[in-house]
Design an enzyme around this catalytic site. Structure first.
Site, PDB file in Angstrom:
ATOM      1  N   THR A  39     -16.256  47.954 -16.043  1.00 13.20           N
ATOM      2  CA  THR A  39     -15.920  47.149 -17.231  1.00 13.20           C
ATOM      3  C   THR A  39     -16.103  45.810 -16.817  1.00 13.20           C
ATOM      4  O   THR A  39     -15.979  45.180 -15.836  1.00 13.20           O
ATOM      5  CB  THR A  39     -14.111  47.145 -17.232  1.00 13.20           C
ATOM      6  OG1 THR A  39     -14.069  48.685 -17.493  1.00 13.20           O
ATOM      7  CG2 THR A  39     -13.534  46.429 -18.268  1.00 13.20           C
ATOM      8  N   LYS A  55     -19.216  48.702 -19.731  1.00 16.08           N
ATOM      9  CA  LYS A  55     -18.314  48.690 -20.757  1.00 16.08           C
ATOM     10  C   LYS A  55     -17.654  47.477 -21.145  1.00 16.08           C
ATOM     11  O   LYS A  55     -17.478  46.672 -20.187  1.00 16.08           O
ATOM     12  CB  LYS A  55     -16.928  49.667 -20.394  1.00 16.08           C
ATOM     13  CG  LYS A  55     -15.895  49.666 -21.142  1.00 16.08           C
ATOM     14  CD  LYS A  55     -14.791  50.776 -20.691  1.00 16.08           C
ATOM     15  CE  LYS A  55     -13.694  50.733 -21.672  1.00 16.08           C
ATOM     16  NZ  LYS A  55     -12.448  49.783 -21.501  1.00 16.08           N
ATOM     17  N   SER A  89      -9.136  55.119 -14.812  1.00 20.69           N
ATOM     18  CA  SER A  89      -9.038  53.707 -14.605  1.00 20.69           C
ATOM     19  C   SER A  89      -8.729  53.467 -12.989  1.00 20.69           C
ATOM     20  O   SER A  89      -8.077  53.936 -12.305  1.00 20.69           O
ATOM     21  CB  SER A  89      -7.908  53.217 -15.441  1.00 20.69           C
ATOM     22  OG  SER A  89      -7.671  51.865 -15.255  1.00 20.69           O
ATOM     23  N   ARG A 106      -7.666  44.275 -27.072  1.00 24.69           N
ATOM     24  CA  ARG A 106      -6.687  43.505 -25.857  1.00 24.69           C
ATOM     25  C   ARG A 106      -7.232  42.189 -25.329  1.00 24.69           C
ATOM     26  O   ARG A 106      -6.254  41.804 -24.333  1.00 24.69           O
ATOM     27  CB  ARG A 106      -6.435  44.832 -24.871  1.00 24.69           C
ATOM     28  CG  ARG A 106      -5.888  45.818 -25.552  1.00 24.69           C
ATOM     29  CD  ARG A 106      -5.819  47.155 -24.792  1.00 24.69           C
ATOM     30  NE  ARG A 106      -5.019  47.412 -23.434  1.00 24.69           N
ATOM     31  CZ  ARG A 106      -3.748  47.431 -23.475  1.00 24.69           C
ATOM     32  NH1 ARG A 106      -3.024  47.923 -24.533  1.00 24.69           N
ATOM     33  NH2 ARG A 106      -3.105  47.349 -22.501  1.00 24.69           N
ATOM     34  N   TYR A 138     -12.910  47.821 -12.014  1.00 25.01           N
ATOM     35  CA  TYR A 138     -12.712  46.647 -12.097  1.00 25.01           C
ATOM     36  C   TYR A 138     -13.276  45.681 -10.928  1.00 25.01           C
ATOM     37  O   TYR A 138     -12.892  46.434  -9.762  1.00 25.01           O
ATOM     38  CB  TYR A 138     -11.260  46.374 -12.383  1.00 25.01           C
ATOM     39  CG  TYR A 138     -10.872  46.509 -13.917  1.00 25.01           C
ATOM     40  CD1 TYR A 138     -11.389  46.029 -14.992  1.00 25.01           C
ATOM     41  CD2 TYR A 138      -9.674  47.376 -13.781  1.00 25.01           C
ATOM     42  CE1 TYR A 138     -10.936  46.324 -16.089  1.00 25.01           C
ATOM     43  CE2 TYR A 138      -9.017  47.540 -15.205  1.00 25.01           C
ATOM     44  CZ  TYR A 138      -9.579  47.084 -16.271  1.00 25.01           C
ATOM     45  OH  TYR A 138      -9.533  47.303 -17.570  1.00 25.01           O
ATOM     46  N   GLN A 153     -13.776  54.477 -13.532  1.00 26.10           N
ATOM     47  CA  GLN A 153     -14.001  53.249 -14.293  1.00 26.10           C
ATOM     48  C   GLN A 153     -13.429  52.097 -13.001  1.00 26.10           C
ATOM     49  O   GLN A 153     -12.446  52.147 -12.568  1.00 26.10           O
ATOM     50  CB  GLN A 153     -12.974  52.928 -15.248  1.00 26.10           C
ATOM     51  CG  GLN A 153     -12.890  51.476 -16.006  1.00 26.10           C
ATOM     52  CD  GLN A 153     -11.885  50.645 -15.277  1.00 26.10           C
ATOM     53  OE1 GLN A 153     -10.994  51.062 -14.711  1.00 26.10           O
ATOM     54  NE2 GLN A 153     -11.992  49.471 -15.332  1.00 26.10           N
ATOM     55  N   TYR A 198       3.094  48.498 -24.264  1.00 19.73           N
ATOM     56  CA  TYR A 198       1.742  48.428 -23.538  1.00 19.73           C
ATOM     57  C   TYR A 198       0.403  49.148 -24.226  1.00 19.73           C
ATOM     58  O   TYR A 198      -0.469  48.430 -24.635  1.00 19.73           O
ATOM     59  CB  TYR A 198       1.866  48.816 -22.123  1.00 19.73           C
ATOM     60  CG  TYR A 198       0.577  48.804 -21.129  1.00 19.73           C
ATOM     61  CD1 TYR A 198       0.061  47.471 -21.179  1.00 19.73           C
ATOM     62  CD2 TYR A 198      -0.055  49.957 -20.883  1.00 19.73           C
ATOM     63  CE1 TYR A 198      -1.063  47.557 -20.218  1.00 19.73           C
ATOM     64  CE2 TYR A 198      -1.013  49.932 -20.150  1.00 19.73           C
ATOM     65  CZ  TYR A 198      -1.748  48.742 -19.749  1.00 19.73           C
ATOM     66  OH  TYR A 198      -2.990  48.742 -19.060  1.00 19.73           O
ATOM     67  N   HIS A 223     -12.188  46.124 -25.844  1.00 23.29           N
ATOM     68  CA  HIS A 223     -11.137  46.662 -25.001  1.00 23.29           C
ATOM     69  C   HIS A 223      -9.992  47.045 -26.069  1.00 23.29           C
ATOM     70  O   HIS A 223      -8.859  46.643 -25.661  1.00 23.29           O
ATOM     71  CB  HIS A 223     -10.847  45.458 -24.070  1.00 23.29           C
ATOM     72  CG  HIS A 223     -10.200  46.178 -22.518  1.00 23.29           C
ATOM     73  ND1 HIS A 223     -11.117  46.104 -21.505  1.00 23.29           N
ATOM     74  CD2 HIS A 223      -9.114  46.630 -22.312  1.00 23.29           C
ATOM     75  CE1 HIS A 223     -10.322  46.340 -20.536  1.00 23.29           C
ATOM     76  NE2 HIS A 223      -9.015  46.843 -21.137  1.00 23.29           N
TER      77      HIS A 223
HETATM   78  C1  GLV Z   1      -6.276  47.199 -19.009  1.00 23.82           C
HETATM   79  O1  GLV Z   1      -5.852  47.560 -18.030  1.00 23.82           O
HETATM   80  C2  GLV Z   1      -5.497  46.719 -19.982  1.00 23.82           C
HETATM   81  O2  GLV Z   1      -4.329  46.599 -19.733  1.00 23.82           O
HETATM   82  O3  GLV Z   1      -6.210  46.628 -21.060  1.00 23.82           O
END
Ligand code: GLV
Length: 387
Positions: A156, A252, A107, A279, A130, A128, A25, A276
């Site tokens: 973000t 961000k 996060s 990603r 979302y 942070q 991950y 990111h």
């Molecule tokens: C965010 O949480 C990610 O997985 O990039």
């Protein structure tokens, strides 16, 4: 105790000690991973300009990020599922950051909750966010962050929809992991991780579970983002969040000069040039390559920070020399956490600070705040000529 001399040593230990699902991950980019790769290989294209016979005594890496004093301008980036890399991971990373004197960013998709991290630290951290469809949830989480003493909101903007990371789908990523046969076989070789996980209660998305309504599968990042993240996020909604928050705001995920101009006019305290960590939009340019243009476009009007690709103090030096006032590490501290817990995060910060300090000296500089373009040798085609 292994001798750790660089971030790659921590990465190697992280890979050996952490379940494959969580190592993968952290170590993935989306789709072909071109942007993920170029975030680091583009740093290598920049070279440092050596200067000799310059007094190098009395050096300092101290600086400020959005008015906060930092031991070096390197904050810990928000990383989802940090508490799955190591039990209580967010608390461990936040404590390491606090002791070192750099900001920690929690996060939304963390395992340890805002309240839990606040209870185990003494200085304010950053939160942070979302943006979700459910405004009650957004309002409530902002209130929770305010109550916990968070002194900046990192909003973000580049993940309202998830870029596909192939390995996560193949591994069946979830928090906590579902006990499939391949996962059980893999976990059998990670006994230290497992023992620590058994000893903690923090194994779920701590900011979400028990706080959000109507969540299908609360253990899956994919379901959560698909069901809950607001695909209609626009500048009006961002303004609503700014007003609801009322404190320092960092935007961000900016990779475009026009977007950067909007951020500056919007009155945010800083923007983060970021893709990111490669990603999200695979095929986007690396952050370090986009940084100089964004600094030229808005650097006088807003504090410009950057992330994506930093694995060393030399990388930090390069980003600062190209005009960033602050940088963030994500994977570099996660490797440390997965390798050795809190001590590993401290080690990652120490490694980067030492590399920054020594490289700065060899460039003939004593103060990190004085780094500038002339400290670098930049290939003529570095930014590229894109039409
Ligand atoms: C965010 O949480 C990610 O997985 O990039």
């Amino acid at each position: 105790m292994p001798v750790i001399t660089n971030i790659a040593d921590l990465k190697d230990l992280h890979r050996r000690r952490t379940p494959k699902m969580f190592y993968d991950y952290a170590e993935s980019g989306s789709y072909t991973e071109q942007t993920f790769r170029e975030n680091t290989t583009d740093f290598e294209k920049l070279r440092l300009r050596q200067k000799v016979a310059v007094d190098m005594s009395g050096r300092t890496t101290e600086s400020e990020m959005i008015g906060r004093k930092v031991a070096m301008p390197v904050a810990l980036a928000p990383v989802g599922l940090t508490g799955m890399q190591r039990a209580d991971g967010e608390i461990k990373a936040a404590r390491a950051a606090e002791k070192f004197g750099v900001p920690f960013t929690l996060s939304t998709m963390s395992i340890c909750s805002i309240e839990d991290v606040a209870a185990h630290t003494t200085k304010p951290f950053w939160f942070q966010l979302y943006v979700m469809r459910d405004w009650e949830f957004v309002e409530a989480i902002l209130e929770r962050a305010r109550k916990a003493g968070c002194d900046a909101l990192v909003l973000t903007l580049d993940l309202q929809i998830l870029g596909q990371r192939h390995k996560d789908l193949k591994n069946g990523l979830s928090a906590p992991p579902k006990m499939t046969l391949p996962t059980m076989i893999n976990l059998a070789t990670k006994w230290q991780w497992g023992l620590e996980m058994l000893a903690t209660k923090r194994r779920f998305f701590g900011n979400i579970v028990g706080h959000a309504k109507g969540v299908g599968d609360a253990s899956s990042l994919f379901s959560w983002t698909a069901e809950q993240f607001d695909p209609k996020l626009d500048w009006d909604k961002i303004a609503r969040i700014r007003d609801m928050w009322g404190g320092k705001l960092i935007l961000k995920g900016v990779l475009d000069e026009e977007d950067a101009r909007i951020c500056a006019d919007f009155g945010a305290d800083a923007l983060i040039v970021s893709n990111h960590g490669g990603r999200q939009l695979d095929g986007a340019l690396s952050s370090i390559r986009m940084l100089p243009r964004i600094v030229r476009a808005v650097g006088k009007d807003i504090e410009v920070h950057m992330d994506s690709g930093i694995r060393s103090g030399q990388d930090v030096l390069k980003a600062l020399a190209l005009g960033a006032k602050g940088t963030y590490i994500g994977r570099a501290f996660i490797y440390g956490l997965g390798a050795m817990g809190e001590e590993g995060v401290t080690k990652a910060l120490e490694v980067i600070q030492k590399e920054l300090d020594i490289s700065m000296a060899l460039c003939g500089e004593r103060d990190v705040k004085e780094l500038r373009h002339e400290n670098l040798l930049v290939p003529a085609d570095f930014e590229g000529d894109w039409v």
